[in-house]
Design a protein around this motif. Sequence first.
Motif, PDB file in Angstrom:
ATOM      1  N   LEU A   1       0.803  -1.221   0.000  1.00 15.55           N
ATOM      2  CA  LEU A   1       0.000   0.000   0.000  1.00 15.55           C
ATOM      3  C   LEU A   1       0.834   1.268   0.000  1.00 15.55           C
ATOM      4  O   LEU A   1       0.291   2.359  -0.214  1.00 15.55           O
ATOM      5  CB  LEU A   1      -0.959  -0.005   1.196  1.00 15.55           C
ATOM      6  N   ASP A   2       2.147   1.150   0.219  1.00 15.57           N
ATOM      7  CA  ASP A   2       2.989   2.341   0.110  1.00 15.57           C
ATOM      8  C   ASP A   2       3.488   2.541  -1.322  1.00 15.57           C
ATOM      9  O   ASP A   2       4.207   3.499  -1.600  1.00 15.57           O
ATOM     10  CB  ASP A   2       4.180   2.260   1.069  1.00 15.57           C
ATOM     11  N   GLU A   3       3.071   1.670  -2.254  1.00 10.34           N
ATOM     12  CA  GLU A   3       3.522   1.771  -3.635  1.00 10.34           C
ATOM     13  C   GLU A   3       2.392   2.051  -4.613  1.00 10.34           C
ATOM     14  O   GLU A   3       2.633   2.203  -5.817  1.00 10.34           O
ATOM     15  CB  GLU A   3       4.245   0.483  -4.051  1.00 10.34           C
TER      16      GLU A   3
ATOM     17  N   GLY B   1      -3.009  -1.433   5.913  1.00 14.94           N
ATOM     18  CA  GLY B   1      -1.700  -0.782   5.842  1.00 14.94           C
ATOM     19  C   GLY B   1      -0.891  -1.011   7.102  1.00 14.94           C
ATOM     20  O   GLY B   1       0.321  -1.283   7.044  1.00 14.94           O
ATOM     21  N   ASP B   2      -1.559  -0.915   8.259  1.00 14.29           N
ATOM     22  CA  ASP B   2      -0.872  -1.169   9.526  1.00 14.29           C
ATOM     23  C   ASP B   2      -0.337  -2.604   9.569  1.00 14.29           C
ATOM     24  O   ASP B   2       0.795  -2.848  10.009  1.00 14.29           O
ATOM     25  CB  ASP B   2      -1.831  -0.940  10.701  1.00 14.29           C
TER      26      ASP B   2
ATOM     27  N   ARG C   1       1.494   5.250   8.145  1.00 10.01           N
ATOM     28  CA  ARG C   1       0.246   5.873   7.694  1.00 10.01           C
ATOM     29  C   ARG C   1       0.482   7.110   6.825  1.00 10.01           C
ATOM     30  O   ARG C   1      -0.354   7.440   5.976  1.00 10.01           O
ATOM     31  CB  ARG C   1      -0.632   6.233   8.896  1.00 10.01           C
ATOM     32  N   GLU C   2       1.592   7.763   7.005  1.00  8.07           N
ATOM     33  CA  GLU C   2       1.902   8.922   6.169  1.00  8.07           C
ATOM     34  C   GLU C   2       2.214   8.518   4.730  1.00  8.07           C
ATOM     35  O   GLU C   2       2.219   9.355   3.838  1.00  8.07           O
ATOM     36  CB  GLU C   2       3.076   9.710   6.761  1.00  8.07           C
TER      37      GLU C   2
ATOM     38  N   GLU D   1      -3.237  11.908  10.948  1.00  5.31           N
ATOM     39  CA  GLU D   1      -2.737  10.539  10.848  1.00  5.31           C
ATOM     40  C   GLU D   1      -2.378  10.101   9.425  1.00  5.31           C
ATOM     41  O   GLU D   1      -1.440   9.337   9.228  1.00  5.31           O
ATOM     42  CB  GLU D   1      -3.801   9.568  11.399  1.00  5.31           C
ATOM     43  N   VAL D   2      -3.162  10.542   8.446  1.00  2.00           N
ATOM     44  CA  VAL D   2      -2.994  10.058   7.068  1.00  2.00           C
ATOM     45  C   VAL D   2      -2.948  11.272   6.134  1.00  2.00           C
ATOM     46  O   VAL D   2      -3.830  11.467   5.296  1.00  2.00           O
ATOM     47  CB  VAL D   2      -4.148   9.099   6.669  1.00  2.00           C
TER      48      VAL D   2
END
Length: 561
Positions: A159-161, A183-184, A190-191, A232-233
């Motif tokens: 999810l970071d990509e 994601g966690d 989260r950023e 948070e996001v």
Amino acid sequence: MFDDEDLAAIREGKESWEAETYGPTVDRFGERKETFTTDTGGQEVDPLYTPDDIADKDYEEEIGFPGEEPYTRGVYSTMHRGRLWTMRQYAGMGTASETNERFHYLLDQGQTGLSMAFDLPTQMGHDSDAGMATGEVGRSGVAIDSIEDMKTVFDGIPLDEVSTSMTINAPASVLLALYIAVGDEQGVDREELRGTIQNDILKEYAARNTYIYPPESSMRLITDIFEFCAEEVPNFNTISISGYHIREAGSTAAQEVAFTLGNGIEYVEAAIDAGLDVDEFAPQLSFFFNAHNNIFEEAAKFRAARRMWAQIMEERFDAENPKSKQLKFHTQTGGSTLTAQQIENNVVRVAYQALSAVLGGTQSLHTNGKDEALALPTEKSVRTALRTQQILAHESGAADTIDPLAGSYYVESLTDELEEEAFDILEDVDDRGGMRGAIEDQWVQRQIQEVAFERQEEIEEGERVIVGVNEFEVEDAEPEMDLESVDEEDEQRQIDRLNELREARDDDAVEAALDDLRDAAAGDENVMPYIVGAVKAKATVGEVCNLFRDVFGEYQQGVSV
């Protein structure tokens, strides 16, 4: 720009042309139609535009440069020369595993962002085994009941990509919480999460009807999301203020802009009233527009909307952060323009509509599959739709210069006309107490319905040509199509999966998490941390939404008169 003497000469020349060249030709041969108008708005289109039509424009104040106010020419300085728009294809295929397969296929084909469609039960906050869900599970998108479904959808997709857009409104807080929870579990900061939730409930009351709670409670959930994500996001767009469904319901281009920006005004006001600083949350606002068939009207619409939003944010809300004034938007080609007859024609329609979005400076784009008038798109039609964007990006030249239609006498005039009409509509909205008041009084709905009725009459009477429908029809039967389908076995498998989750989870942990959420919802705490906690404990979408139904009640819209 031309000076007064130049303009006088041009005006005189046009009058001479009309009298000596154009007029006699029309008198002798006529024209194709008595009047020419834009696609839906009905603005009359003149036979010729000249510098005289835009003589009073102040270039720096009204057009300007990309990345600078008033953002008419784009919100970024390099636009598509620096980075192409995000290419998304709307996908949701019955079960979570099927959707995961489609997502992997699209990424392998060169898609640069994911766009997630949900089935009707999920959109209405019902679990797949609810009585209201019977026969609808997985039919208009993916069924998401729990964190296990969301984990399956994104299995093998970090999810970071990726950037993920989720078309969800009334239960948006729950689906966002599920995404954050996945994601966690993946260990993603989260950023680093990027994407968009539609989260636009006002347009549901006005045009689409997948609402659950009363407006006041719905707005509370939205402002809680704004506040939570700002902290948070921060790279996730908290709302996609959507004109798309307003246009799908039948509105004109000007109404689409006016009602969309009117909803945006309501959300900003609600957030400020909740104690949020405009420059803290406004940069996370995004918009979602339709692209219909008239290339010039659509490009002008996007340019006008950007200029209007910059003015609204500065004059109404004293926004100082430039990002608060930038209207960033996703575009989807017009679903209501697709025809079941001669569906190959839809490929051409979609290509022209996509061109209008790119010429208008979109930040991301979904191109419809040719078969979406009949069913969820097949892999083949999705690939063709994606290739449409890739050809547009790499072969057409449309993305090589910024705002290529700027300076067109026609497009600049049409941009001004659409802006003027949209501001006039917003004045009417303000007179009715804003969009919430105008929607609750059914005024917005009536405006859209009247246009939709008029346009349908034009089609039925042959005044508006729809190729393959009321003109250029074929007598031979259409060949059978290979269409996607969802069967009863898929629905039962989803229900079985849900039952297995309920049997295996820690009921005490679920109950405790839901109790904490109920207390927050009944009070004034931000509910988002508690929703995240509940879905991590494996509470289902239906359980969370039913809790909110108990606390907030359900909305029953009045009958239009």
